[in-house]
Design an enzyme around this catalytic site. Structure first.
Site, mmCIF file in Angstrom:
data_model
loop_
_atom_site.group_PDB
_atom_site.id
_atom_site.type_symbol
_atom_site.label_atom_id
_atom_site.label_comp_id
_atom_site.label_asym_id
_atom_site.label_seq_id
_atom_site.Cartn_x
_atom_site.Cartn_y
_atom_site.Cartn_z
ATOM 1 N N LYS A 49 -37.285 24.741 -99.086
ATOM 2 C CA LYS A 49 -36.195 25.297 -98.272
ATOM 3 C C LYS A 49 -34.877 24.615 -98.629
ATOM 4 C CE LYS A 49 -39.285 26.469 -94.471
ATOM 5 N NZ LYS A 49 -39.926 26.017 -93.218
ATOM 6 N N GLN A 93 -39.585 21.497 -88.626
ATOM 7 C CA GLN A 93 -40.768 21.988 -89.348
ATOM 8 C C GLN A 93 -42.030 21.836 -88.485
ATOM 9 O OE1 GLN A 93 -40.736 23.507 -92.452
ATOM 10 N NE2 GLN A 93 -42.900 23.916 -92.091
ATOM 11 N N ASP A 116 -34.643 29.573 -86.642
ATOM 12 C CA ASP A 116 -35.947 30.253 -86.637
ATOM 13 C C ASP A 116 -36.068 31.286 -85.520
ATOM 14 O OD1 ASP A 116 -37.558 29.424 -88.778
ATOM 15 O OD2 ASP A 116 -38.036 27.519 -87.817
#
Ligand code: NAP
Length: 283
Positions: A49, A93, A116
């Site tokens: 990422k 994460q 997210d």
């Protein structure tokens, strides 16, 4: 003829486009990723990422914390990122070590930086049909892939297998928003094979290698494989591609299907949050 839903190529086009648009801004979007512990898969995801963000002209920051970090210490890091006007997008994460309450940590992220779309503010707005600041990346990427191949979802019978907050639930909401008739299956569902056989589109987000074989597929169905399963060092999906592909009209490969679309949507969400914050705070 079976058409491969090429997530890699589609994602590259999206990323090139974001890269071009980024050049028009004097400031660069900045993504912060918080990684707790040393889960090897998470370390690879975070590295990918971060590298992808840099490759399209974004700035990125990775905060690595030990596996035994306290909840208060982790929350403190999130609060600092919330306050930092140079950070546009925050990603914690998952999964987190068991002693940490994931939902509490996610809820600490400012919704306007929640890249997210996992906070209850953004998820709630998605469920209500209002615009959230960000839509979860994997479901958003799957919808984008359908659009890229002009697949009309209206009236389609779609089976989503898996009901996680990350994939299955938000995906079902998005599909319903496109006027599909959605069935959600999970580990307690009875006779998933029959449900699948009746479906125009099957999306598997279970996390079990070769869970879906040709017995599940109606001829001409569209098959999307979200699964990432590791067999030694090889990544395989939930779908037995060799037996299923000849029956399908469209199918995603693993790797090269949903995975690259997820990363592309993460970058798109970062860019969108950057633009919103730019107009709110900087101009
Ligand atoms: P998760 O939280 O573990 O959820 C798995 C879901 O599958 C649950 O809803 C579970 O049902 C259901 N399930 C488990 N066994 C089943 C069975 N035998 N029959 C029917 N349903 C069953 O996983 P997730 O985070 O959603 O991820 C799912 C998979 O997608 C994993 O392989 C993950 O690595 C992958 N993934 C890929 C991407 C990508 O970018 N390609 C992104 C995210 C996730 P219950 O709810 O009843 O337990």
């Amino acid at each position: 003829m079976t058409i491969i839903l090429d997530g890699k190529n589609t994602a590259n086009k999206i990323l090139e486009n974001i890269c071009e648009k980024t050049k028009q801004f004097p400031k660069k979007p900045k993504l912060a990723v918080v990684l707790v512990g040393d889960n090897p898969a998470s370390e690879i995801y975070v590295k990918n990422k971060s590298l992808k963000a840099q490759s399209i002209g974004f700035e990125s920051l990775v905060i690595k914390l030990p596996a035994d970090v306290t909840e208060d210490n982790l929350l403190e890091h999130v609060y600092i990122l919330n306050e930092d006007v140079n950070i546009n997008a925050i990603l914690v994460q998952l999964p987190l070590p068991k002693h940490l309450n994931s939902q509490k940590i996610i809820e600490a992220i400012e919704p306007i930086k929640d890249v997210d779309g996992f906070t209850s503010y953004n998820f709630g707005r998605l469920a209500l049909g209002y615009n959230p600041y960000a839509i979860p990346c994997t479901p958003k990427g799957i919808i984008r892939l359908f659009d890229e191949y002009n697949i009309n979802l209206e009236g389609k019978n779609i089976l989503v297998i898996g009901r996680s907050n990350i994939v299955g639930k938000p995906l079902s909401l998005l599909l319903e928003g496109r006027n599909a008739t959605v069935t959600m299956a999970h580990s307690k569902s009875i006779d998933i094979k029959s449900l699948a056989k009746r479906s125009d589109i099957i999306i598997s987000a279970v996390g079990k290698a070769n869970f879906i074989n040709s017995d599940f597929i109606k001829e001409g169905a569209i098959v999307v494989d979200v699964g990432i399963n590791r067999d030694n060092n090889v990544i395989i999906g939930d779908v037995d591609f060799i037996s299923v592909a000849p029956l399908a009209s469209f199918i995603t490969p693993v790797p090269g299907g949903v995975g690259p679309m997820t990363i592309a949507m993460l970058m798109e969400n970062t860019f969108e949050l950057f633009k919103i914050q730019h107009s709110l705070f900087l101009i």
